[in-house]
Design a protein around this motif. Sequence first.
Motif, PDB file in Angstrom:
ATOM      1  N   ALA A 112       0.855  -1.192   0.000  1.00  0.00           N
ATOM      2  CA  ALA A 112       0.000   0.000   0.000  1.00  0.00           C
ATOM      3  C   ALA A 112       0.887   1.237   0.000  1.00  0.00           C
ATOM      4  CB  ALA A 112      -0.908  -0.003   1.227  1.00  0.00           C
ATOM      5  N   ARG A 113       0.328   2.350  -0.461  1.00  0.00           N
ATOM      6  CA  ARG A 113       1.023   3.630  -0.449  1.00  0.00           C
ATOM      7  C   ARG A 113       0.275   4.583   0.464  1.00  0.00           C
ATOM      8  NH1 ARG A 113       0.536   6.303  -5.366  1.00  0.00           N
ATOM      9  NH2 ARG A 113      -1.361   5.120  -5.717  1.00  0.00           N
ATOM     10  N   VAL A 114       1.008   5.503   1.067  1.00  0.00           N
ATOM     11  CA  VAL A 114       0.399   6.558   1.870  1.00  0.00           C
ATOM     12  C   VAL A 114       0.528   7.840   1.063  1.00  0.00           C
ATOM     13  CG1 VAL A 114       0.514   7.874   4.017  1.00  0.00           C
ATOM     14  CG2 VAL A 114       0.999   5.411   4.031  1.00  0.00           C
ATOM     15  N   HIS A 115      -0.605   8.443   0.739  1.00  0.00           N
ATOM     16  CA  HIS A 115      -0.621   9.650  -0.072  1.00  0.00           C
ATOM     17  C   HIS A 115      -0.987  10.834   0.812  1.00  0.00           C
ATOM     18  CE1 HIS A 115      -0.754  11.708  -3.922  1.00  0.00           C
ATOM     19  NE2 HIS A 115      -1.808  12.364  -3.475  1.00  0.00           N
ATOM     20  N   CYS A 119       0.281  17.932   0.296  1.00  0.00           N
ATOM     21  CA  CYS A 119       1.284  18.228  -0.735  1.00  0.00           C
ATOM     22  C   CYS A 119       1.073  17.421  -2.010  1.00  0.00           C
ATOM     23  CB  CYS A 119       2.707  18.010  -0.196  1.00  0.00           C
ATOM     24  SG  CYS A 119       3.174  16.285   0.029  1.00  0.00           S
ATOM     25  N   GLY A 120       0.179  16.443  -1.971  1.00  0.00           N
ATOM     26  CA  GLY A 120      -0.124  15.668  -3.168  1.00  0.00           C
ATOM     27  C   GLY A 120       0.905  14.623  -3.535  1.00  0.00           C
ATOM     28  N   ARG A 121       1.747  14.216  -2.577  1.00  0.00           N
ATOM     29  CA  ARG A 121       2.801  13.239  -2.874  1.00  0.00           C
ATOM     30  C   ARG A 121       2.660  12.015  -1.989  1.00  0.00           C
ATOM     31  NH1 ARG A 121       8.428  16.113  -3.329  1.00  0.00           N
ATOM     32  NH2 ARG A 121       8.872  14.070  -4.181  1.00  0.00           N
ATOM     33  N   ASP A 122       3.163  10.882  -2.479  1.00  0.00           N
ATOM     34  CA  ASP A 122       3.249   9.690  -1.654  1.00  0.00           C
ATOM     35  C   ASP A 122       4.357   9.908  -0.631  1.00  0.00           C
ATOM     36  OD1 ASP A 122       1.273   8.563  -3.178  1.00  0.00           O
ATOM     37  OD2 ASP A 122       2.578   7.157  -4.231  1.00  0.00           O
ATOM     38  N   THR A 123       4.188   9.340   0.552  1.00  0.00           N
ATOM     39  CA  THR A 123       5.137   9.595   1.626  1.00  0.00           C
ATOM     40  C   THR A 123       5.300   8.357   2.498  1.00  0.00           C
ATOM     41  OG1 THR A 123       5.749  11.179   3.348  1.00  0.00           O
ATOM     42  CG2 THR A 123       3.424  10.512   3.260  1.00  0.00           C
TER      43      THR A 123
END
Length: 168
Positions: A112-115, A119-123
């Motif tokens: 999974a990704r954390v968005h 800021c609109g970026r994956d982190t």
Amino acid sequence: MTRTPLSDVACSIARATDLFGDAWTALIMRDVLTGISRFDDLAEDLGISRKVLTARLSRLVEEGVLARERYQERPPREHYVATAKGEELYPVLLALAAWGDRWYGGEAGPPARVHHLTCGRDTTMVAACAHCAEPLTVDNTLALPGPGGRIGPGTRLLGPLIASRHTP
């Protein structure tokens, strides 16, 4: 198997893991915090027995981490929502996920990704100093006795032990 309760140990990690120390509790909180809040949906998503799910949810409600909230009157239906106390577990779950991604992500990468919406970026989660924002590591921190500390099982005062790690 009977577990030894840790709620009386003068250690915040011990006290927190007394509630949060099993995989089902962490996964229930993950689901509730990401929008899966109904009992049947939780049971289906987790593949957990209804008995175990009932016990874990009851404890989370008893501890004030979750609250039951009615969403339908006829027939009466309730779902689970995180309280402020429960929402504060989110960074803990993000830190655990980041660690799991790093060490168990495998070749395919994280599941999974954390968005970050701001800021609109994956982190990814980074533990940082509340004062200077420097990332916290085992090499740049020191555990010292706190005002609520006391000597007892599981409460070894770590200051002198860890301080030796920082001296040449």
